[in-house]
Design an enzyme around this catalytic site. Structure first.
Site, PDB file in Angstrom:
ATOM      1  N   ASP A  51       0.830  -1.202   0.000  1.00  0.00           N
ATOM      2  CA  ASP A  51       0.000   0.000   0.000  1.00  0.00           C
ATOM      3  C   ASP A  51       0.868   1.256   0.000  1.00  0.00           C
ATOM      4  O   ASP A  51       1.811   1.376   0.790  1.00  0.00           O
ATOM      5  CB  ASP A  51      -0.867  -0.015   1.268  1.00  0.00           C
ATOM      6  CG  ASP A  51      -1.875   1.117   1.300  1.00  0.00           C
ATOM      7  OD1 ASP A  51      -2.817   1.083   0.494  1.00  0.00           O
ATOM      8  OD2 ASP A  51      -1.705   2.035   2.118  1.00  0.00           O
TER       9      ASP A  51
ATOM     10  N   GLU B 152       1.871  -0.382  -4.972  1.00  0.00           N
ATOM     11  CA  GLU B 152       0.876   0.619  -5.346  1.00  0.00           C
ATOM     12  C   GLU B 152       1.546   1.990  -5.286  1.00  0.00           C
ATOM     13  O   GLU B 152       1.949   2.439  -4.224  1.00  0.00           O
ATOM     14  CB  GLU B 152      -0.309   0.591  -4.371  1.00  0.00           C
ATOM     15  CG  GLU B 152      -1.418   1.519  -4.816  1.00  0.00           C
ATOM     16  CD  GLU B 152      -2.110   2.263  -3.690  1.00  0.00           C
ATOM     17  OE1 GLU B 152      -3.252   2.698  -3.901  1.00  0.00           O
ATOM     18  OE2 GLU B 152      -1.528   2.448  -2.609  1.00  0.00           O
TER      19      GLU B 152
HETATM   20  C1  NOJ Z   1      -4.275   3.121  -0.874  1.00  0.00           C
HETATM   21  C2  NOJ Z   1      -5.465   2.257  -0.604  1.00  0.00           C
HETATM   22  O1  NOJ Z   1      -5.783   1.542  -1.774  1.00  0.00           O
HETATM   23  C3  NOJ Z   1      -6.572   3.175  -0.165  1.00  0.00           C
HETATM   24  O2  NOJ Z   1      -7.809   2.518  -0.103  1.00  0.00           O
HETATM   25  C4  NOJ Z   1      -6.178   3.778   1.153  1.00  0.00           C
HETATM   26  O3  NOJ Z   1      -7.131   4.754   1.506  1.00  0.00           O
HETATM   27  C5  NOJ Z   1      -4.806   4.452   1.093  1.00  0.00           C
HETATM   28  N1  NOJ Z   1      -3.832   3.700   0.351  1.00  0.00           N
HETATM   29  C6  NOJ Z   1      -4.253   4.663   2.479  1.00  0.00           C
HETATM   30  O4  NOJ Z   1      -3.857   3.441   3.038  1.00  0.00           O
END
Ligand code: NOJ
Ligand code: CA
Length: 547
Positions: A207, A267
């Site tokens: 993440d 990500e």
């Molecule tokens: C990316 C995640 O996909 C999202 O849902 C989240 O709000 C943020 N990162 C913070 O963790």
């Protein structure tokens, strides 16, 4: 997949993202859970996916849909137990499905015992050093330490409740950022990766992978605008800093302790430059999400350009392509593609789905065509639960049910992501359309009945049947080993060959086009008449038959 047990299985895997709270509710308490996922493994095996990615199921006060975590090594009691998790992994493996879990390294929940300890400890203490505390500016330190902004709106600094300092949160104030200069944090995450890998998980989705390292020199540097073009040399104080790559090299060493090595996918939303692909280097995470396809307009030239660029950039970094049309953070592509060109999905959601007017039928048509094109590409497509049913975004949820922190933090100017997280419809009728309880935690619109898995299973032209067919063919045809060669096509049409096996033609235009009358159409979105590919459709054509 050509070699599902090989160590590079993930390079061309079809991965299905599960948002556990909205997938299947096994005990009818209106919240989806891990036994619910286990109970639907047959459906996922039938769909043909190679892996599932579970969005966070860890203990969480749910300020940010589970991305605010109080224990990175546990299961939220509302979603099950570690025993349920182990059962899910072993049953998934028995069904030939790999399991990827979310790792959230940038922040914890403010209710995490570490953060509670930090709040009750003095400035400069080891407990505070796990997070990013800073003195304020101005008289009495009443001003935030810098002008940094949070993703959900407002300042990225929050004054601690009963003390003089401020703490950093790139997301909600309830998600304090960890201090990655602290060796204890680094060691804790290496241990957490091992904890889940030892339980049999096959990989990790990382993440906000571009956010962990920060330049906290004093005075703090200014960062006025999150949407601006970030420096392309790793010098931004908050994002995509070079030090990150040292962290991920140490993670790779842990992944490689296992046989086969565990996979990881980064990500990274900012910035979309060549640097994003560095996370995919073989000695780092190995794979990175590329979101450019979801941002691409419904335009033949731009689709070809976007795909070509993505493949080139990924290969330059030593990675393989990834593709995303929908996930839990963005509006569903059946609705996005229904909007007039240039319209902002957030504005449409904000209007409750009334402005601008959409063409829902065209949206679904284009979504199916785009998906079929994506499934013919090299690399790894990531699917989001419900897209295989053609589910649209639900833009008109009652405001008092919205859970996304964006809604409050934006001062009710942005509704956020709840409309993509409405629980799945499994059956045509019955309590919450087969999801579980009498009512689901977010209400399902009545039209979800016709989009249920049961209804679509019975319909040979359904979106579900199209996904199943395409995923099966992708595997049977062994597409992963075949080159992509673009074809010369008329304006408004894209076409590419995969080796000597398959031609994928997408008619992006509003008019039917002709294709060779003798062509063997392997699958299409949906059935086309011989010799014709209707407007806004994709067909996979066998090259064996066309010569
Ligand atoms: C990316 C995640 O996909 C999202 O849902 C989240 O709000 C943020 N990162 C913070 O963790
Ligand atoms: Ca439940």
């Amino acid at each position: 997949m050509t070699n599902p047990s090989g160590e590079h299985w993930w390079k061309d895997a079809v991965v299905y993202q599960i948002y556990p709270r909205s997938f299947a509710d096994s005990n009818a308490d209106s919240i989806g859970d891990l036994p619910g996922v286990t109970s639907r493994l047959g459906y996922l095996a039938g769909l043909g996916v190679d892996a599932i990615w579970l969005a966070p199921f860890y203990p969480s006060p749910l300020v940010d849909g589970g991305y605010d975590i109080t224990d990175h090594r546990g299961v939220d009691p509302a979603l099950g137990t570690l025993g349920d998790f182990d059962e899910l992994v072993s049953r998934a493996h028995a069904a030939g499905i790999k399991v990827i879990v979310d790792i959230v390294p940038n922040h914890t929940s403010d209710k995490h015992p570490w953060f509670q300890e930090a709040l009750s400890s003095p400035a400069g203490s080891p407990a505070r050093d796990r997070y990013v505390f800073h003195d304020g500016r101005g008289d009495g330190g009443n001003q935030p330490p810098s002008d940094w902004r949070a993703h959900f709106g407002g300042s990225a600094w929050q004054r601690e409740p009963d003390g003089p300092q401020w703490y950093l949160h790139l997301f909600a104030p309830e998600q304090p950022d960890l201090n990655w200069d602290n060796p204890e944090i680094r060691a804790y995450y290496l241990g957490t990766l091992r904890f889940w890998a030892d339980r049999g998980v096959d990989g990790f989705r990382v993440d906000a992978a571009h956010t962990l390292a920060k330049d906290l020199r004093d005075p703090l540097r200014s960062q006025p605008d999150l949407d601006r073009h970030l420096p392309t040399d790793g010098t931004d104080p908050l994002y995509d800093r070079d030090e990150l790559h040292t962290i991920y090299r140490s993670w790779r060493q842990v992944f490689n302790e296992y046989a086969p090595p565990r996979m990881a996918v980064a990500e990274t939303w900012y910035p979309i430059t060549d640097r994003a692909f560095l996370y995919a280097r073989p000695d780092e995470l190995g794979q990175v999400f590329d979101f450019s396809l979801h941002k691409c307009a419904w335009d033949a030239h731009q689709l070809r350009h976007t795909i070509t660029r993505s493949i080139r950039q990924q290969h330059q970094a030593g990675g393989t392509p990834t593709w995303v049309l929908s996930n839990h953070d963005i509006s569903r592509h059946a609705s996005r593609l229904a909007l007039p060109p240039g319209a902002d999905p957030d504005d449409w959601i904000m209007s409750g789905g009334t402005r601008p007017r959409i063409n829902a039928a065209a949206g679904l048509r284009r979504a199916r065509a785009a998906t079929l094109m994506m499934l013919a590409l090299p690399g790894s497509p990531y699917l989001y639960q419900g897209e295989e049913l053609g589910l649209p975004e639900v833009p008109d949820l009652p405001a008092d049910l919205l859970r996304d922190p964006t809604w409050e933090r934006s001062g009710h100017r942005r509704k956020g992501r709840d409309g993509a997280r409405v629980p799945l419809p499994w059956t045509r009728s019955g309590p919450s359309l087969g999801f579980g309880a009498a009512t689901a935690w977010l209400p399902q619109p009545a039209y979800f009945s016709d989009l249920s898995a049961q209804a679509e299973d019975d319909d040979p032209d359904s979106t579900l049947r199209m996904y199943r067919d395409a995923i099966r063919l992708r595997h049977v045809l062994g597409l992963s080993t075949q080159d992509l060669v673009w074809r010369h096509t008329p304006p408004g049409v894209t076409g590419f060959d995969r080796g000597h096996t398959l031609r994928c033609i997408t008619n992006v235009s509003g008019r039917p086009i002709t294709i060779p009358a003798a062509a063997t159409v392997l699958t299409s979105s949906p059935i086309s008449e011989p010799g014709t590919l209707p407007a806004e459709h994709t067909a996979w054509i066998s090259l064996d038959a066309t010569g």
